[in-house]
Scaffold this motif. Structure first.
Motif, short mmCIF file in Angstrom:
data_model
loop_
_atom_site.label_atom_id
_atom_site.label_comp_id
_atom_site.label_asym_id
_atom_site.label_seq_id
_atom_site.Cartn_x
_atom_site.Cartn_y
_atom_site.Cartn_z
N VAL A 183 0.85 -1.19 0.00
CA VAL A 183 0.00 0.00 0.00
C VAL A 183 0.89 1.24 0.00
O VAL A 183 0.82 2.09 0.88
CB VAL A 183 -0.98 -0.02 1.18
N LEU A 230 -2.93 0.19 -3.25
CA LEU A 230 -4.18 0.44 -2.53
C LEU A 230 -5.31 -0.39 -3.13
O LEU A 230 -6.09 -1.03 -2.40
CB LEU A 230 -4.52 1.93 -2.59
N GLU A 266 -12.05 4.17 -0.33
CA GLU A 266 -10.65 4.09 -0.74
C GLU A 266 -9.95 5.45 -0.70
O GLU A 266 -8.75 5.52 -0.42
CB GLU A 266 -10.57 3.49 -2.15
N ASN A 318 -3.42 5.31 5.08
CA ASN A 318 -3.64 3.88 5.27
C ASN A 318 -4.01 3.52 6.71
O ASN A 318 -4.04 2.35 7.07
CB ASN A 318 -2.42 3.06 4.83
N LEU A 324 2.26 6.13 -0.56
CA LEU A 324 0.92 6.15 -1.14
C LEU A 324 0.50 7.56 -1.51
O LEU A 324 0.04 7.81 -2.63
CB LEU A 324 -0.07 5.54 -0.15
#
Length: 698
Positions: A235, A241, A621, A629, A676
Motif C-alpha cells: 500500500v 491500494l 478508498e 492507510n 501512497l
C-alpha cells in the motif's frame, strides 16, 4: 459437536477460549503492538483451497517415504499394498490432517494471521493445532449418504452451494465411515486454532522508514535489491491500494447471511457507540482550533476497527429538524419505487433514461440513470446534482416524484454530504498529526523518532504561520521560540486547518468551489458524488424446509469514495466486515437499539420513524489514501430477507474533478507523506478516482 457452518470459507474469534495461546507473545518483548494473540475458528471451503489435490500430493509423498523405508524401489507410491492396514489408516489420517492444516494456514494468511505455536513440530499430531468440528466430503453422490445410517455420529446438513451431505465429527470418522481416499476434496470447520497477527517483515519495515522511496530509488540505481523490492508495491501506491482492497474483499468470509436475531450487533468498544451530529462539527473543536480528543478517538476507533461510524442526527432528540428531512426523503424513495416497480404509474420506468455516462462530470466512470438487475430483484436510480442550480439529474425524475420530492432528495443529500465532510476532516487531521506532518523542523517533537526527516512549516490557505498568529487563528505565544507542548499543539491546529481545506476544495458536495481559491480547477457542471436510491428484493426460499432465507443480495466490495453515507433503513441489511471482531457487523441493529433508549414509547414516531435519526458512515478508498492507510476502506455488503424489500439511499462522497492532490497544501510535509500519498501527489482527482475503478461500487 458444535453447529458448524460448512461449505464456505470464514474466520472468527473463538468464544470457547479467551487466554493468550503462545509464550512467544510476551508483552515484555516490546512487540505487543505488532503481535496480537487470539484463538480463532476457521471454516474451509474445500473447493476453494483444493483439499482433494493437496491431500493426494501429501499422501503420495508419504508413500514415497514409506516405500523407501521398506526398501521398495522406484517412487514407492504403488507400494501401499505392503503397508499394514492399521498403519495405512494412520497415513491417511496424517495426509488429511496435514492438508487441512496447510489450507488453514493459507486462509489465515489472507486475514493477516498466522498459526501461533512455538514450533511447527507442535502441530504434527492430529488435533494438536485445533479442534475439528465437522468434515464434509465433496464430489460424492447424494445416495451415498444413505449407506451411513449407523450411530457413528454423522449428521445431515446443508449449506449454501451444496446439496445435503453427511457431516463427520472428525477426520478419523470421515476415513472410517465415509471411506475417504486421497484426492477426494473435503470442507471442514476447525475451532480454537491459536493465532496471532503477522509481524511486519523486513521489506515492510524498510518501506516504513523510507516513505518517499528515496532509499529504494537509490538502491535501484546501484543495482541493489532491497527486501520486499521483488514483491508487490504494497500500500505504497494507488495500485497497491487497489490490490489491498481487492485482497480484503476476497478474504472477507462468504458466510450465509444470518437472520436479525443472529446478526452481530456490535460489542462494548467505544467505537461501536453512536456519536452525536454536534460532536463532529468544526465549531465543536477545542477553543484553540485542535480537534476534540474524545471525538477524534471515537471516530478513528469506529472507522479503523469496525468499518463504520453511526451518527445520531438529533443529538439525543435535542434537534430533530434533520431527522424530519430524512423522513421526507424516505417517503419520496418509497413513492418512487411504488410507481416504477410496483406499477402504480404504468410507464414510469420507461420515462427514465437507462444508466449512462453522466455528461459534464469529468469522469468516464460516473453514471446517471435507472437500471434493473437480477431479473428485477435489484433496482437503482443514480442521481447527481447540477452544480449551478442544485437540480437533480436525470431531470425526468421529477415527473415521477414531483418538485417536492426532488427538494426532499436534494435536502437529504446536503445533510449527508455535510456529515461526511466533517468525518473526513477529523480522520484526515488525526492521521496527519499521527505522522508528525506539521511539526516544525528543529523542534524537540520533530526530532523525535516519529518526526524523522523534519520539514519546514507548511502554509495553510496561503498564510504562513506568522501570518496566522497576526490574524488570530493561532496564539501569539507560539512564536519562533516555543516548547515541545506548544509545537505539538500548533501541529494539531495546522493539521485540522489543512483537513478543512481538503474537504472544501477536494471533496465534491455538489456546490461550486468557493470563490477566490487560488487552485487549479475545472470541476464541470455536474457533481461527482451521486445520491443512489436502491431497492433490494429477495425471493430466496430454502428448497428443503421452504423457509424464507436471508441472503446476500449485493456482494462484498469497497467503495471509491472518501466516505459512503448510508441512511439507516427500516429493514436492516447493511453489513460491514468488522476487522476487530472478524464478523459481519449490522450497524442498523445497533442504531435501532439506541433509538429505543431515546424514545422507548415510540412517541416521536408520529413525526418521523426511528431510523430517520441515523446515518452510517462507511470509509472508502479515498479516505484510506488521505488517512495514510490508517483507515482501510470498509468491506461491506447488503443482505435481505423475503419479508419486505430493502430500500436504501446512500451518498458516495467523492472528489471534485479538475482539482489536484497537493500533499503539502492538504497533508503537510512531503517528507512525511509516505509512498501512497506521494504516488498521487499532483494527480488530477478524477484520474485518482478512475485508477481505483476496476471494480463496482455500491
Amino acid at each position: 459437536m458444535d453447529d458448524p457452518i460448512l461449505g464456505n470459507t470464514w474466520m472468527k474469534k473463538s468464544t470457547s477460549v479467551d487466554f493468550v495461546p503462545s509464550k512467544s507473545t510476551n508483552v515484555e518483548s516490546g512487540n505487543s503492538a505488532n503481535v496480537r494473540s487470539v484463538y480463532v475458528d476457521v471454516g474451509i471451503d474445500g473447493r476453494v483451497f483444493g483439499t482433494g489435490d493437496l491431500s493426494r500430493r501429501m499422501h503420495d509423498a508419504l508413500m514415497v517415504v514409506a516405500g523407501r523405508r521398506r526398501g521398495v524401489g522406484g517412487d514407492g507410491i504403488d507400494g501401499g499394498d505392503d503397508v499394514d492396514d492399521g498403519l495405512m489408516d494412520l497415513y491417511l489420517l496424517y495426509a488429511m490432517d496435514a492438508s487441512a492444516k496447510e489450507a488453514v494456514k493459507a486462509a489465515m494468511d489472507g486475514y493477516g494471521y498466522v498459526i501461533d505455536l512455538e514450533k511447527d513440530e507442535d502441530m504434527q499430531d492430529e488435533g494438536s493445532w485445533g479442534r475439528i468440528d465437522g468434515v464434509m466430503l465433496l464430489d460424492r453422490d447424494d445416495d451415498d449418504d444413505d449407506d451411513d445410517d449407523d450411530d457413528g455420529g454423522g449428521s445431515s446438513s446443508s449449506s449454501s452451494g451444496t446439496t445435503s451431505r453427511t457431516i463427520y465429527p472428525s477426520f478419523a470418522e470421515a476415513i472410517a465411515r465415509g471411506n475417504w481416499k486421497p484426492g477426494t476434496g473435503y470442507s471442514f470447520v476447525v475451532r480454537e486454532v491459536p493465532a496471532r497477527r503477522k509481524a511486519i517483515d523486513l521489506g515492510a519495515l524498510l518501506r516504513a522508514l523510507d516513505p518517499d522511496g528515496k532509499l529504494h530509488a537509490e538502491a535501484r540505481e546501484r543495482g541493489i535489491i532491497l527486501p520486499g523490492e521483488e514483491e508487490e508495491d504494497g500500500v505504497n501506491s494507488l495500485r497497491g491500494l487497489l490490490s489491498d482492497c481487492e485482497r480484503r474483499v476476497r478474504s472477507a468470509p462468504y458466510e450465509v447471511a444470518r437472520d436479525e436475531s443472529e446478526a452481530h450487533r456490535g460489542g462494548s468498544s467505544k467505537g461501536y457507540d453512536v456519536i452525536s451530529r454536534r460532536a463532529l462539527l468544526a465549531n465543536s473543536r477545542d477553543a484553540d482550533g485542535t480537534e476534540n480528543r474524545k471525538t477524534l478517538l471515537h471516530v478513528m476507533d469506529s472507522l479503523a476497527n469496525h468499518g463504520c461510524l453511526i451518527v445520531d442526527l438529533t443529538d439525543g432528540d435535542e434537534s430533530t429538524d434533520d431527522a424530519y428531512i430524512m423522513s421526507e426523503m424516505w417517503k419520496t424513495t418509497s413513492h418512487f419505487f411504488d410507481k416504477v416497480v410496483d406499477g402504480e404509474d404504468g410507464d414510469a420506468a420507461s420515462r427514465l433514461p437507462p444508466m449512462h455516462i453522466a455528461e459534464g462530470v469529468g469522469s468516464s466512470t460516473a453514471m446517471v440513470g435507472y437500471a434493473s438487475f437480477k431479473d428485477g430483484d435489484n433496482q437503482f436510480l443514480e442521481t447527481r446534482l447540477r452544480r449551478s442550480d442544485g437540480a437533480l439529474l436525470p431531470l425526468e425524475t421529477s415527473s415521477i416524484i414531483g418538485e417536492d420530492g426532488v427538494r426532499s432528495m436534494v435536502d437529504a443529500f446536503r445533510i449527508m454530504s455535510d456529515v461526511g465532510r466533517d468525518v473526513v476532516r477529523i480522520a484526515t487531521a488525526a492521521s496527519s498529526v499521527e505522522a508528525g506532518a506539521f511539526l516544525t523542523e528543529g523542534s524537540a517533537v520533530a526530532s523525535s523518532p516519529r518526526g524523522v526527516g523534519g520539514g519546514s512549516s507548511p502554509s495553510i490557505a496561503g498564510l504562513s504561520f506568522e501570518e496566522k498568529v497576526i490574524s488570530g487563528i493561532v496564539d501569539e505565544g507560539l512564536g519562533s521560540e516555543f516548547s515541545e507542548e506548544d509545537a505539538a499543539r500548533r501541529a494539531k491546529i495546522l493539521a485540522s486547518d489543512a483537513a478543512i481545506l481538503l474537504t472544501e476544495e477536494i471533496m465534491d458536495d455538489g456546490r461550486p468551489l468557493i470563490v477566490g481559491r487560488d487552485i487549479e480547477h475545472d470541476e464541470g457542471p455536474v457533481s461527482m458524488s451521486p445520491l443512489r436510491i436502491c431497492r433490494y428484493s429477495n425471493n430466496n426460499v430454502d428448497k428443503f424446509s421452504r423457509r424464507k432465507m436471508t441472503s446476500e443480495v449485493f456482494g462484498a466490495h469497497t467503495d471509491t469514495s472518501f466516505v459512503t453515507i448510508i441512511p439507516a433503513a427500516k429493514v436492516s441489511g447493511l453489513e460491514v466486515f468488522d476487522e476487530d471482531s472478524l464478523k459481519w457487523f449490522r450497524p442498523e441493529l445497533k442504531a435501532r437499539r439506541h433509538a429505543k433508549t431515546l424514545d422507548p414509547g415510540g412517541d416521536m414516531e408520529a413525526r418521523f420513524p426511528w431510523h430517520c435519526r441515523y446515518l452510517v458512515i462507511v470509509p472508502g478508498e479515498l479516505l484510506q489514501l488521505t488517512s495514510r492507510n490508517n483507515i482501510p476502506a470498509a468491506v461491506h455488503r447488503v443482505v435481505a430477507t423475503t419479508d419486505a424489500p430493502r430500500l436504501s439511499a446512500p451518498v458516495l462522497l467523492r472528489c471534485r474533478p479538475g482539482t489536484r492532490m497537493d500533499v503539502e497544501r492538504y497533508m503537510g510535509s512531503p517528507t512525511r507523506a509516505g509512498g501512497l500519498l506521494l504516488d498521487s501527489n499532483g494527480m488530477r482527482m478524477e484520474d485518482i478516482h478512475d485508477a481505483l475503478q476496476s471494480k463496482q461500487d455500491a
